[in-house]
Design a protein around this motif. Structure first.
Motif, PDB file in Angstrom:
ATOM      1  N   PRO A 215       0.837  -1.207   0.000  1.00 16.59           N
ATOM      2  CA  PRO A 215       0.000   0.000   0.000  1.00 16.59           C
ATOM      3  C   PRO A 215       0.870   1.255   0.000  1.00 16.59           C
ATOM      4  CG  PRO A 215      -0.773  -1.574   1.643  1.00 16.59           C
ATOM      5  CD  PRO A 215       0.538  -2.085   1.150  1.00 16.59           C
ATOM      6  N   ASP A 217       1.204   3.834   1.839  1.00 14.93           N
ATOM      7  CA  ASP A 217       1.792   4.339   3.084  1.00 14.93           C
ATOM      8  C   ASP A 217       3.062   3.592   3.482  1.00 14.93           C
ATOM      9  OD1 ASP A 217       0.587   1.967   3.757  1.00 14.93           O
ATOM     10  OD2 ASP A 217      -0.473   2.743   5.510  1.00 14.93           O
ATOM     11  N   PRO A 230      -0.941   5.929  -6.868  1.00 10.37           N
ATOM     12  CA  PRO A 230      -0.035   4.774  -7.008  1.00 10.37           C
ATOM     13  C   PRO A 230       0.290   4.522  -8.481  1.00 10.37           C
ATOM     14  CG  PRO A 230      -1.790   4.285  -5.456  1.00 10.37           C
ATOM     15  CD  PRO A 230      -2.149   5.599  -6.092  1.00 10.37           C
TER      16      PRO A 230
END
Length: 529
Positions: A215, A217, A230
């Motif tokens: 992900p 983060d 992304p």
């Protein structure tokens, strides 16, 4: 006297330990193009246990190797790592050369006498003037050892394989096949089958999409990553840059593994009376689509996925041959390519160096001194080539002529050093120019070698060409030896890139490459489980 006795005892003990250790059945020499040791540290928490961490935890780890020449690029780096010599001895000073007679730039490995298989390129190791680790292994075994190299690009494959190898394979930029050169006489049946079957890259690439492994983060290791959606990259067949883009993505490293696993499965590596060798090259540089963006989620994901590729390779070798029977060598190439773009309005120390203007002014100066002739042929790779034919016709002293030209160039803004070819030939260089001597070969070298101040950009005044900013930072490059009964060890002293090859050949109990003048690394002799 006591010191001498103790030194001899240490040498004898080291020799005894080396004699007890078995010669490995297989050498797996892993080189990661543009590997950065600082990234291994920064991204450490994102790695699994069986890749980079396994190498660091189970190997003899040298934290940095130094390349003793400048500039370093892919071709000169690989030639040095596998010959144990600098470009001044092995002859490969860069990826390409330029002829002012034909006005053509050619790859350093170009050889019209050896066309390619599965490629239109014609390459061979002919211009590599020294033997490699693989060459010495083939000599010692009288040809019985199998030596192969697998890499994303031709330079890495051919220079890590050497002259006597069974084969060297790379991904062709036009068709995506595993290519080689007719210089090597053997293409294993399983490589032919792979290229022509459903396992080939071209047969699978339609479904390839590069997306983040984690992900968003999780990609906060580099706090300079810009906020954006992304990333997601697809690779369209029959587009001009399709395969070069794939080779700079994690799919390129995965493709390397897929072919290496074919060799491990069908090549009987590690089963012969003499050791075999597999040279494996991965890529860890910037993705071709964002060369100017150094701090990206893409570079972090490249290392995350490379970590998994290395783990798969080590596990495959362990299953097939056994790591206790295998010497694993792991290192990088000592450089990192980036194209810096400064934010609008930012002004740093430095400026732009214009080779065309420089050579024009130099020619005018030499005409004022020596007459109306064309005295300068041109500029290439930070070197100026003078018209030696004209110098000879006028019966001028070449060394004095070069010094006059160098003195003139030294007054240019942004020029840090100017070294002449005759100075390097005479062996009168100093510490500031030693890397230039190591990094150039006397045949084909320019008359004047220019070093720019950090921060200065080379501007060739060609439309669409990227201005290159000069940066002289050292790239931290680890060197790791693992397997073959070696005990884990951390060594913080800096070692030379030219010490890698003689250490490998010492473990194999064969001669070092013929241009190598270094001795094996001491710690490898005494490291034993």
């Amino acid at each position: 006297m006591k010191k001498i006795i103790f030194s001899w005892i240490a040498v004898l003990v080291a020799a005894g330990l080396q004699a007890q250790r078995q010669v490995p059945k297989l050498v797996v020499y892993i080189t990661v193009d543009q590997l950065r040791g600082d990234y291994l540290e920064y991204f450490h928490q994102m790695f699994d246990e069986d890749g980079f961490k396994r190498l660091m935890n189970e190997g003899v780890v040298y934290h940095n190797i130094e390349f003793e020449f400048s500039p370093v690029d892919r071709a000169s780096s690989f030639a040095t790592l596998f010959t144990g010599a600098n470009p001044s001895a092995h002859g490969i000073t860069g990826r390409s050369t330029y002829s002012f007679e034909t006005l053509k730039e050619l790859p350093s490995l170009y050889d019209p006498d050896h066309p390619g298989n599965f490629t239109r390129d014609s390459y061979s190791p002919k211009n590599l003037l020294a033997s490699t680790v693989g060459d010495e292994l083939k000599i010692a075994s009288k040809g019985r050892s199998e030596v192969y190299a697998v890499a994303p690009d031709a330079e890495s494959a051919i220079l890590s394989a050497g002259h006597a190898a069974n084969g060297a394979f790379w991904i062709d930029n036009t068709n995506g096949k595993w290519a080689t050169t007719t210089y090597y006489k053997n293409i294993p049946w399983y490589v032919e089958k792979y290229n022509n079957g459903q396992e080939s890259l071209t047969a699978r690439m339609a479904g390839m999409t590069w997306q983040p492994t984690f992900p968003p983060d999780r990609y906060r290791t580099l706090p300079y990553v810009t906020e954006r959606p992304p990333f997601s990259y697809t690779f369209k067949p029959r587009t001009l840059d399709c395969f070069p883009r794939i080779k700079t993505s994690p799919f390129g490293n995965r493709e390397v593994n897929r072919l290496v696993f074919q060799f491990l499965e069908y090549g009987a590596f590690g089963t012969r009376p003499c050791p075999d060798m597999l040279a494996v090259t991965y890529y860890a540089g910037n993705f071709s689509g964002n060369k100017t963006e150094e701090y990206t989620a893409e570079i972090q994901d490249t290392y995350v996925q490379l970590d998994r590729d290395i783990a798969e390779l080590l596990n495959a070798v362990d299953r097939k041959v056994g790591l206790k029977n295998t010497l694993v060598v792991f290192t990088g190439t000592g450089y990192f390519e980036s194209e810096e773009e400064y934010p609008r309005g930012m002004s740093l120390a430095g400026g732009e160096f214009h080779p065309a203007r420089c050579t024009a002014l130099l020619n005018m100066y030499l005409m004022a001194l020596y007459g109306q002739k064309t005295w300068v042929n041109g500029f290439y790779d930070n070197q100026i080539y003078l018209n030696r034919k004209a110098v000879e016709e006028e019966k001028l002293d070449l060394a004095a002529f070069q010094r006059k030209a160098a003195d003139f160039l030294s007054e240019f803004s942004g020029v840090a050093h100017v070294t002449t070819d005759m100075t390097l030939r005479a062996g009168t260089w100093n510490e500031g120019t030693e890397k230039l001597q190591h990094g150039t070969y006397h045949i084909g070298r320019g008359d004047l070698i220019i070093s720019l101040q950090p921060g200065w950009a080379i501007h060739n005044d060609r439309p669409g060409e990227q201005v290159r900013h000069t940066r002289s930072n050292v790239v931290q490059t680890p060197l790791i030896f693992m397997g073959n009964g070696l005990a884990p060890q951390r060594i913080y002293r800096e070692v030379k890139a030219t010490e890698v090859a003689p250490t490998v050949t010492h473990i194999l109990r064969i001669h070092p490459p013929n241009a190598c003048e270094r001795i094996p690394l001491y710690e490898i002799n005494v490291s034993r489980k």
